[in-house]
Design a protein around this motif. Structure first.
Motif, mmCIF file in Angstrom:
data_model
loop_
_atom_site.group_PDB
_atom_site.id
_atom_site.type_symbol
_atom_site.label_atom_id
_atom_site.label_comp_id
_atom_site.label_asym_id
_atom_site.label_seq_id
_atom_site.Cartn_x
_atom_site.Cartn_y
_atom_site.Cartn_z
ATOM 1 N N SER A 294 0.783 -1.268 -0.178
ATOM 2 C CA SER A 294 0.187 -0.080 0.081
ATOM 3 C C SER A 294 0.944 1.196 0.037
ATOM 4 C CB SER A 294 -1.056 0.019 1.144
ATOM 5 O OG SER A 294 -0.209 -0.016 2.579
ATOM 6 N N ASN A 295 1.785 1.423 0.609
ATOM 7 C CA ASN A 295 2.763 2.505 0.790
ATOM 8 C C ASN A 295 4.102 2.135 0.500
ATOM 9 O OD1 ASN A 295 3.429 1.001 3.300
ATOM 10 N ND2 ASN A 295 3.808 3.007 4.393
ATOM 11 N N PHE A 296 4.406 1.206 -0.463
ATOM 12 C CA PHE A 296 5.644 0.741 -0.550
ATOM 13 C C PHE A 296 6.580 1.766 -1.073
ATOM 14 C CE2 PHE A 296 8.981 -1.749 -3.057
ATOM 15 C CZ PHE A 296 9.240 -2.884 -2.192
ATOM 16 N N SER A 297 6.288 2.700 -2.173
ATOM 17 C CA SER A 297 7.320 3.515 -2.602
ATOM 18 C C SER A 297 7.539 4.400 -1.472
ATOM 19 C CB SER A 297 6.709 4.239 -3.953
ATOM 20 O OG SER A 297 6.578 3.116 -4.989
ATOM 21 N N LEU A 298 6.541 5.284 -0.765
ATOM 22 C CA LEU A 298 6.731 6.239 0.083
ATOM 23 C C LEU A 298 7.436 5.580 1.150
ATOM 24 C CD1 LEU A 298 5.874 8.989 1.045
ATOM 25 C CD2 LEU A 298 3.592 7.826 2.101
ATOM 26 N N ALA A 299 7.118 4.404 1.619
ATOM 27 C CA ALA A 299 7.750 3.847 2.868
ATOM 28 C C ALA A 299 9.376 3.819 2.612
ATOM 29 C CB ALA A 299 7.459 2.633 3.400
ATOM 30 N N LEU A 300 9.788 3.147 1.355
ATOM 31 C CA LEU A 300 10.941 3.145 1.027
ATOM 32 C C LEU A 300 11.665 4.713 0.827
ATOM 33 C CD1 LEU A 300 11.155 0.273 -1.691
ATOM 34 C CD2 LEU A 300 11.679 0.373 0.798
ATOM 35 N N GLU A 301 11.040 5.516 0.442
ATOM 36 C CA GLU A 301 11.606 7.067 0.537
ATOM 37 C C GLU A 301 11.817 7.693 1.847
ATOM 38 O OE1 GLU A 301 10.797 11.421 -1.896
ATOM 39 O OE2 GLU A 301 9.342 9.651 -1.847
ATOM 40 N N GLU A 302 10.835 7.207 2.638
ATOM 41 C CA GLU A 302 10.973 7.929 4.206
ATOM 42 C C GLU A 302 11.944 7.074 5.037
ATOM 43 O OE1 GLU A 302 7.271 8.168 6.061
ATOM 44 O OE2 GLU A 302 6.330 9.587 4.423
#
Length: 464
Positions: A294-302
């Motif tokens: 669900s938040n894969f891209s956002l979590a990797l960036e953060e």
């Protein structure tokens, strides 16, 4: 023994035909039919994946707000939720050929309308036929279940999923190239509609007479090998008595009220059956996996400062590994001696462990490691849960069972974004951590109901 049974069946068919020349091998006919269905699955997801990634950009270009775009997307999911069970059951009644053709052609109509959508209203209208009738993959899987033996079903389902996944990998690349052209979205939508028309032509030209013969033999084999209670024997006899009508063209022209009554009766039978635990496991594991992505891209960036481009590459890498996993299902099921329950339990446990590894990862390499093995465990788990549904529920209602399962997955798609948004308020690791908890509940449910599925190491049909 299997070879002798196949030879006896072939001789019996030649005698029934009155010696009208040589008869093609039923096994060879079924293999050709199955390979054609692989092509149907590939074309289906190839066409869809050309358009779907571009839809949000298109509706925003029409002037829709984020809220309106979200509402239209949710309406599509709700239509899928309620229609999948009805369409799957309808395919059991009128036969796979006509239901599959109707779904493909009406989906083609939807994508054609999408290619003419110059306003938000037209865009919303174009999603209605697709939302109701885009169940071609579920009906194709039900047809595969009719064609192959229970022992070979995980292997064939895995290959079908692999062929479909290849289409899903290639489609966005072609769609991204076409959208660079003038009026690219409209051209892409028309090409998608044309692909669906091509798929309808392929389905129409399939050797359905051979499929009907193989289907009847498959029903007879199941009657000789499965163990049912008295009530199930009565239901099995009633379904088998109508199998000829279901496979013929006459059932397609039944009164709509008769078809509706039969659909509702079958859905009631599934609702009153002892399958709640299987569907609960499917729901929990679906939500757990959706929370992971669900938040894969956002979590990797953060968490690691990874750019979205690398996250996209990592997801494509996982999709490619999923294709490989589908092709390896045959050796894996043989390693487990075709014990679907044990394979599902182990794959779910591995999925839970890998999501936990991702949630607690200290470096991007741990994320890559978890994504690598998660592609295998989720692909195997999805195939096993479908096989377990069909094994326990009975192959005669395969369309209904797959439709209900698809509805359960649709519920997961509605619930997962809400849970993801809530858990992200606490931490970027919130969604996968919640997914670990749900996967653990699914594993506990499977362990609590172990005796229902396992008898001397093999999955058996449950008694009511």
């Amino acid at each position: 023994a299997a070879t002798g049974h196949g030879c006896a069946a072939a001789v019996g068919r030649m005698e029934e035909d009155g010696g009208r020349g040589a008869v093609a091998s039923p096994a060879a006919s079924s293999r050709r039919f199955v390979r054609c269905l692989y092509a149907v699955g590939f074309l289906d997801l190839f066409g869809v994946s050309m358009v779907v990634p571009l839809m949000n950009l298109h509706i925003k270009s029409l002037g829709a707000s984020h809220t309106v775009a979200g509402i239209i997307g949710s309406l599509y999911g709700i239509m899928q939720l309620f229609s999948s069970t009805f369409v799957g059951c309808w395919s059991d009644i009128v036969g796979r050929r006509y239901s599959l053709l109707a779904c493909i052609l009406l989906s083609a109509l939807g994508y054609f309308l999408l290619g003419t959508s110059t306003t938000v209203l037209l865009f919303a209208i174009s999603r209605v036929p697709v939302g109701i009738f885009k169940h071609t993959l579920s009906i194709s899987k039900a047809l595969l279940s009719d064609l192959v033996s229970e022992r070979d079903r995980p292997l064939v389902m895995g290959r079908f999923n692999a062929a479909s996944s290849v289409g899903f990998i290639l489609g966005p690349v072609v769609g991204g190239y076409l959208t660079e052209l003038e009026d690219g979205f409209y051209q892409t939508s028309f090409i998608c509609a044309s692909i669906f028309l091509l798929n309808a032509g392929l389905v129409w030209m399939l050797p359905w007479s051979e499929e009907n013969t193989s289907n009847r033999e498959h029903q007879q084999d199941n009657k000789g090998t499965d163990s049912f209670s008295a009530k199930e024997n009565h239901d099995q006899h009633s379904k088998s008595a109508t199998i000829g009508a279901m496979a013929s063209s006459e059932s397609f022209f039944w009164s709509p009220w008769i078809q509706l009554a039969t659909v509702l009766k079958r859905i009631k039978g599934i609702a009153c059956s002892d399958l709640w635990d299987i569907f609960l496991v499917r729901l929990l594991m679906s939500v757990a996996i959706l929370l992971y992505y669900s938040n894969f891209s956002l979590a990797l960036e953060e968490r690691f400062g990874v750019k979205p481009l690398l996250a996209g590459y990592l997801m494509s890498y996982s999709s490619a590994l999923g294709v490989l996993a589908g092709c390896l299902l045959g050796p894996i099921t043989r390693l487990y001696q075709h014990n679907t329950y044990r394979l599902l339990l182990h794959s779910s446990t591995l999925t839970c462990t890998l999501i936990l590894l991702y949630a607690s990862a200290l470096s991007i390499w741990m994320v890559i490691l978890s994504s690598t093995f998660l592609a295998f465990s989720t692909t195997i788990g999805r195939t096993c849960i479908i096989d377990l549904e069909l094994t326990i529920g009975g192959s005669e209602a395969s369309g209904t069972l797959l439709g209900v399962g698809q509805s359960v997955t649709s519920v997961g798609r509605i619930v997962a974004p809400l849970l993801s948004g809530f858990s992200q308020e606490f931490s970027p690791c919130g969604p996968p951590s919640l997914g670990v908890g749900l996967a653990l509940v699914a594993i506990l449910v499977m362990n609590a109901n172990k005796q229902k599925y396992c008898s001397h190491g093999n999955v058996k049909v449950k008694t009511q």
